[in-house]
Design a protein around this motif. Structure first.
Motif, PDB file in Angstrom:
ATOM      1  N   HIS A   8     -61.426  23.677 -35.106  1.00 28.30           N
ATOM      2  CA  HIS A   8     -60.133  24.381 -36.086  1.00 28.30           C
ATOM      3  C   HIS A   8     -59.112  24.185 -34.001  1.00 28.30           C
ATOM      4  O   HIS A   8     -59.196  26.069 -33.891  1.00 28.30           O
ATOM      5  CB  HIS A   8     -60.502  25.249 -36.699  1.00 28.30           C
ATOM      6  CG  HIS A   8     -58.621  25.365 -37.658  1.00 28.30           C
ATOM      7  ND1 HIS A   8     -59.069  26.175 -38.997  1.00 28.30           N
ATOM      8  CD2 HIS A   8     -57.170  25.586 -37.404  1.00 28.30           C
ATOM      9  CE1 HIS A   8     -57.955  25.401 -38.908  1.00 28.30           C
ATOM     10  NE2 HIS A   8     -56.927  25.348 -38.325  1.00 28.30           N
ATOM     11  N   HIS A  10     -54.788  23.300 -32.865  1.00 24.70           N
ATOM     12  CA  HIS A  10     -53.730  23.137 -32.240  1.00 24.70           C
ATOM     13  C   HIS A  10     -52.879  22.548 -32.054  1.00 24.70           C
ATOM     14  O   HIS A  10     -53.816  22.673 -30.900  1.00 24.70           O
ATOM     15  CB  HIS A  10     -52.449  24.067 -33.576  1.00 24.70           C
ATOM     16  CG  HIS A  10     -53.316  24.265 -35.069  1.00 24.70           C
ATOM     17  ND1 HIS A  10     -53.056  23.861 -35.386  1.00 24.70           N
ATOM     18  CD2 HIS A  10     -54.000  24.909 -35.255  1.00 24.70           C
ATOM     19  CE1 HIS A  10     -53.050  24.392 -37.602  1.00 24.70           C
ATOM     20  NE2 HIS A  10     -54.206  25.068 -37.025  1.00 24.70           N
ATOM     21  N   GLU A  83     -55.749  19.771 -40.394  1.00 28.50           N
ATOM     22  CA  GLU A  83     -55.904  20.992 -40.992  1.00 28.50           C
ATOM     23  C   GLU A  83     -55.261  20.008 -42.297  1.00 28.50           C
ATOM     24  O   GLU A  83     -53.384  20.249 -41.875  1.00 28.50           O
ATOM     25  CB  GLU A  83     -55.732  21.929 -40.680  1.00 28.50           C
ATOM     26  CG  GLU A  83     -55.682  23.188 -41.304  1.00 28.50           C
ATOM     27  CD  GLU A  83     -55.059  24.614 -41.151  1.00 28.50           C
ATOM     28  OE1 GLU A  83     -54.774  24.440 -39.974  1.00 28.50           O
ATOM     29  OE2 GLU A  83     -55.593  25.186 -41.737  1.00 28.50           O
ATOM     30  N   ASP A 227     -58.855  28.088 -34.615  1.00 27.93           N
ATOM     31  CA  ASP A 227     -57.845  28.257 -34.979  1.00 27.93           C
ATOM     32  C   ASP A 227     -56.943  28.282 -34.556  1.00 27.93           C
ATOM     33  O   ASP A 227     -55.898  28.900 -34.408  1.00 27.93           O
ATOM     34  CB  ASP A 227     -57.297  28.955 -36.388  1.00 27.93           C
ATOM     35  CG  ASP A 227     -56.496  28.258 -37.207  1.00 27.93           C
ATOM     36  OD1 ASP A 227     -55.855  27.375 -36.631  1.00 27.93           O
ATOM     37  OD2 ASP A 227     -56.255  28.843 -38.275  1.00 27.93           O
TER      38      ASP A 227
END
Ligand SMILES: [Zn+2]
Ligand SMILES: [Zn+2]
Length: 266
Positions: A8, A10, A83, A227
């Motif tokens: 996870h 970004h 996601e 994340d």
């Protein structure tokens, strides 16, 4: 034991992260992580849906950047993912996105519990103050259960995101989680141990030990994710998440390749 995959992460395309995929991959490699996945926020059919995701016309650029990171770090296995916001009514759009690229997995996340309220958005904290937390948590877990039942996702993201700002319902919360855990079990959907919770007000990995124990009992598979919204967050607290998973009785996690699961020893 090497760390499990960080599934996870970004990129700057979502407008609230720093560090290009190539930089995040370099950080993963330097930590001895062998596998990671990029899972930036999915575009929506309308680019003005909100201000924290890539535009629809940036999807190809996103995939190209992940492929560039793969070429630069051949020793690291890099998965291509998104996601994806689960919002009832957008199932067709999610299938459309799924058909565009050879994704390894989709993380299904609930951020919105109504058309205009993303409950983890710090600029909308006033919404929490107007409501009974039990009402919000109930709506959140109803949607999360629908996400698990939808067949659109391999992994459910940060399963108790509703604890982020510490608005907890009174009393025993286990009843709220029951249907969700059953849906994840029945539909063979994994849940992730997401360490970003440690960096938020709740100071706890998503999901809570209670949910994780229920998941372990139901043999719901798991993945791990930082994340990361910056290179230095890649792999952050993953070792702690592994300890938590082992404590709950887990002995494996799942790897996804082109949307097929494979069990990996923890
Ligand atoms: Zn999220
Ligand atoms: Zn995320």
């Amino acid at each position: 034991m090497p760390l499990p995959a960080d599934y996870h992460t970004h990129t700057p395309l979502c407008r609230h992260a720093v560090g290009e995929p190539i930089e995040l991959a370099a950080q993963a490699a330097s930590l001895g992580i062998r596998e990671m996945g990029f899972s930036d926020h999915n575009p929506m059919p309308r680019d003005d849906f909100d201000n924290w995701r890539m535009r629809a016309d940036q999807l190809d650029e996103y995939v190209a950047k992940v492929e560039e990171a793969r070429r630069a770090h051949p020793g690291l296995t890099i998965k291509l993912a998104l996601e994806v916001d689960f919002i009832p009514g957008y199932e067709h759009w999610i299938r459309e996105l799924a058909s565009r690229h050879p994704w390894d997995y989709f993380i299904g996340s609930v951020h919105y519990i109504s058309p205009s309220w993303d409950i983890d958005n710090p600029s909308k904290l006033s919404e929490w103050k107007k409501r009974d937390p039990l009402e919000v948590w109930t709506a959140y877990f109803e949607r999360l259960t629908m996400a698990a039942e939808s067949g659109l996702f391999e992994i459910i993201g940060h399963a108790d995101l509703c604890k982020k700002f510490c608005f907890y319902p009174r009393g025993d919360q286990a009843a709220l989680f029951k249907d969700f855990i059953r849906a994840a079990k029945d539909h063979r959907v994994a849940i992730e141990l997401n360490t970003a919770g440690l960096r938020k007000d709740c100071r706890e990995i998503y999901p809570s030990p209670t949910i994780l124990q229920m998941a372990a009992q139901a043999q719901v598979p798991i993945t791990f994710g930082s994340d990361a919204h910056a290179p230095e967050e890649v792999g952050l607290n993953l070792a702690e998440a592994v300890q938590l998973a082992r404590g709950a009785g887990y002995t494996s996690w799942v790897r996804f390749t082109q949307r097929r699961a494979e069990e990996v020893k923890l």
